[in-house]
Design a protein around this motif. Structure first.
Motif, short mmCIF file in Angstrom:
data_model
loop_
_atom_site.label_atom_id
_atom_site.label_comp_id
_atom_site.label_asym_id
_atom_site.label_seq_id
_atom_site.Cartn_x
_atom_site.Cartn_y
_atom_site.Cartn_z
N ASP A 33 0.71 -1.36 0.11
CA ASP A 33 -0.01 -0.11 -0.03
C ASP A 33 0.93 1.19 -0.01
OD1 ASP A 33 -2.13 1.75 0.32
OD2 ASP A 33 -1.99 1.79 2.56
N MET A 34 0.61 2.29 -0.97
CA MET A 34 1.24 3.36 -1.12
C MET A 34 0.27 4.64 -0.87
SD MET A 34 4.42 2.64 -1.77
CE MET A 34 5.18 4.13 -2.23
N SER A 35 -0.59 4.43 -0.43
CA SER A 35 -1.62 5.45 -0.06
C SER A 35 -1.27 6.38 1.01
CB SER A 35 -3.26 4.92 0.36
OG SER A 35 -3.28 4.33 1.22
N TRP A 36 -0.36 5.91 1.90
CA TRP A 36 -0.09 6.61 3.05
C TRP A 36 1.06 7.79 2.55
CZ3 TRP A 36 5.37 7.23 4.12
CH2 TRP A 36 6.06 6.34 3.37
N LEU A 37 1.62 7.60 1.38
CA LEU A 37 2.60 8.57 0.82
C LEU A 37 2.11 9.92 0.39
CD1 LEU A 37 5.56 9.04 0.28
CD2 LEU A 37 5.34 7.64 -1.75
N THR A 38 0.75 10.00 -0.10
CA THR A 38 0.10 10.96 -0.58
C THR A 38 0.20 12.19 0.13
OG1 THR A 38 -1.45 9.40 -1.74
CG2 THR A 38 -2.06 11.57 -1.69
N GLU A 39 -0.12 12.18 1.34
CA GLU A 39 -0.11 13.37 2.22
C GLU A 39 1.39 13.86 2.32
OE1 GLU A 39 -0.85 12.90 6.61
OE2 GLU A 39 -1.82 10.98 5.63
N HIS A 40 2.42 13.04 2.11
CA HIS A 40 3.78 13.52 2.42
C HIS A 40 4.52 13.80 1.28
CE1 HIS A 40 3.19 11.97 6.53
NE2 HIS A 40 2.68 10.94 5.91
N ILE A 41 3.80 13.73 0.04
CA ILE A 41 4.25 14.30 -1.38
C ILE A 41 4.15 15.70 -1.38
CG2 ILE A 41 4.28 14.11 -3.62
CD1 ILE A 41 3.39 11.32 -3.62
N GLY A 42 5.04 16.53 -1.47
CA GLY A 42 5.17 18.03 -1.53
C GLY A 42 6.58 18.80 -2.02
N PRO A 43 6.40 19.83 -1.80
CA PRO A 43 7.64 20.62 -2.33
C PRO A 43 8.82 20.20 -1.48
CG PRO A 43 5.87 22.30 -1.65
CD PRO A 43 5.39 20.72 -1.30
N ASN A 44 9.85 19.72 -2.33
CA ASN A 44 11.08 19.13 -1.60
C ASN A 44 12.25 19.50 -2.65
OD1 ASN A 44 13.36 17.76 -0.64
ND2 ASN A 44 11.84 16.30 0.27
N PRO A 45 13.08 20.62 -2.47
CA PRO A 45 14.10 20.89 -3.27
C PRO A 45 15.01 19.89 -3.61
CG PRO A 45 13.71 22.88 -1.62
CD PRO A 45 12.91 21.56 -1.39
N ALA A 46 15.49 18.80 -2.68
CA ALA A 46 16.38 17.79 -2.77
C ALA A 46 15.69 16.99 -3.85
CB ALA A 46 16.66 17.50 -1.45
N VAL A 47 14.69 16.82 -3.81
CA VAL A 47 13.95 15.59 -4.55
C VAL A 47 13.97 16.37 -6.23
CG1 VAL A 47 11.54 14.39 -5.44
CG2 VAL A 47 12.41 14.53 -3.01
N ASP A 48 13.51 17.56 -5.92
CA ASP A 48 13.63 18.25 -7.56
C ASP A 48 15.14 18.13 -8.00
OD1 ASP A 48 11.03 18.91 -7.07
OD2 ASP A 48 11.47 20.94 -6.41
N ARG A 49 16.20 18.61 -7.26
CA ARG A 49 17.31 18.49 -7.85
C ARG A 49 17.76 16.96 -8.08
NH1 ARG A 49 18.29 21.56 -3.38
NH2 ARG A 49 19.27 19.95 -2.06
N LEU A 50 17.28 16.11 -7.48
CA LEU A 50 17.79 14.58 -7.90
C LEU A 50 16.89 14.17 -8.96
CD1 LEU A 50 18.48 11.79 -7.21
CD2 LEU A 50 16.16 11.28 -6.02
N ILE A 51 15.82 14.59 -9.32
CA ILE A 51 14.88 14.44 -10.57
C ILE A 51 15.89 14.64 -11.94
CG2 ILE A 51 12.89 14.74 -11.90
CD1 ILE A 51 11.33 14.85 -9.32
N GLY A 52 16.54 15.96 -11.69
CA GLY A 52 17.30 16.37 -12.72
C GLY A 52 18.64 15.58 -12.94
N GLU A 53 19.03 14.62 -12.04
CA GLU A 53 20.15 13.92 -12.05
C GLU A 53 19.85 12.68 -12.65
OE1 GLU A 53 21.84 13.77 -8.19
OE2 GLU A 53 22.09 16.16 -7.98
N ILE A 54 18.84 12.20 -12.88
CA ILE A 54 18.30 10.91 -13.23
C ILE A 54 18.22 10.69 -14.61
CG2 ILE A 54 16.39 9.34 -13.00
CD1 ILE A 54 15.68 10.35 -10.40
N GLY A 55 19.06 9.84 -15.15
CA GLY A 55 19.12 9.51 -16.61
C GLY A 55 18.26 8.17 -17.04
N ALA A 56 18.08 7.32 -16.03
CA ALA A 56 17.26 6.20 -16.24
C ALA A 56 16.71 5.57 -15.05
CB ALA A 56 18.16 4.95 -16.86
N ILE A 57 15.57 4.73 -15.07
CA ILE A 57 15.20 3.95 -14.01
C ILE A 57 15.11 2.73 -13.88
CG2 ILE A 57 12.87 3.61 -12.71
CD1 ILE A 57 12.29 6.61 -12.96
N LEU A 58 15.49 1.82 -12.87
CA LEU A 58 15.46 0.61 -12.69
C LEU A 58 14.64 -0.01 -11.62
CD1 LEU A 58 16.44 -2.15 -13.55
CD2 LEU A 58 18.73 -2.18 -12.17
#
Length: 180
Positions: free
Chosen positions: A22-47
């Motif tokens: 179950d991932m529904s618990w995560l919904t209320e914890h997703i929000g602005p996070n500059p560290a995550v935003d920076r990480l997304i720009g560093e990702i070239g592929a997902i495994l």
């Protein structure tokens, strides 16, 4: 050369998914996070593993974000490690049957950026094979009590980690660590 990075959001008691995935618990914890935003720009592929690929989605019900990596914040090559390729495969995803081939293909597709590992089992396999370079974990202020652990090694182990970054955001604290 691309590096492998395991990223996840976990509860304070160490779970990345609740009982039954179950991932529904995560919904209320997703929000602005500059560290995550920076990480997304560093990702070239997902495994990821098959359970993560076909599992619950914290963006369920949102037609603009459901089923998309990082809620639609990232697009690029995706690889799924599985022994059972779906009869009707997703044309946007490459299904790979063994860890070495999956890592090799994902690294080649990442173009020198990170291969982001999603899923506890694939991350555990990469760690055991000596392939995992970094861990990026956002710690959500919630206790789940049961579910899928960030890292589980029956009998225990001692994996040395070096802190690279610590960041605060309104809904989570984020740690970035080097493995070994």
């Amino acid at each position: 050369m691309a590096k492998l990075l395991y990223s996840a959001t976990m509860s304070l008691d160490g779970f990345i998914a609740g009982p039954g995935g179950d991932m529904s618990w995560l919904t209320e914890h997703i929000g602005p996070n500059p560290a995550v935003d920076r990480l997304i720009g560093e990702i070239g592929a997902i495994l990821c593993g098959k359970r993560s690929y076909g599992g619950d989605d914290p963006h369920r019900g949102d037609p603009h974000r459901e089923g998309k990596a990082f809620g639609g914040g990232w697009e690029g090559p995706q690889f799924v490690l599985t022994h059972h390729v779906p009869e009707t495969p997703d044309p946007a995803v490459t299904f790979v049957g063994d860890l070495d081939s999956a890592v090799t293909a994902a690294k080649a597709a990442a173009g020198g950026k990170y291969v982001n590992i999603i899923g506890a089992d694939v991350a555990r396999q990469c760690l055991a094979a000596g392939l995992l370079d970094e861990i990026f974990v956002s710690i959500a202020p919630v206790l789940l009590g049961d579910g899928v652990r960030l890292f589980d090694h029956p009998g225990g182990t001692n994996v040395k980690l070096e802190r690279l970054d610590l960041a605060e955001a309104p809904r989570a604290t984020t740690l970035r660590l080097r493995v070994g």
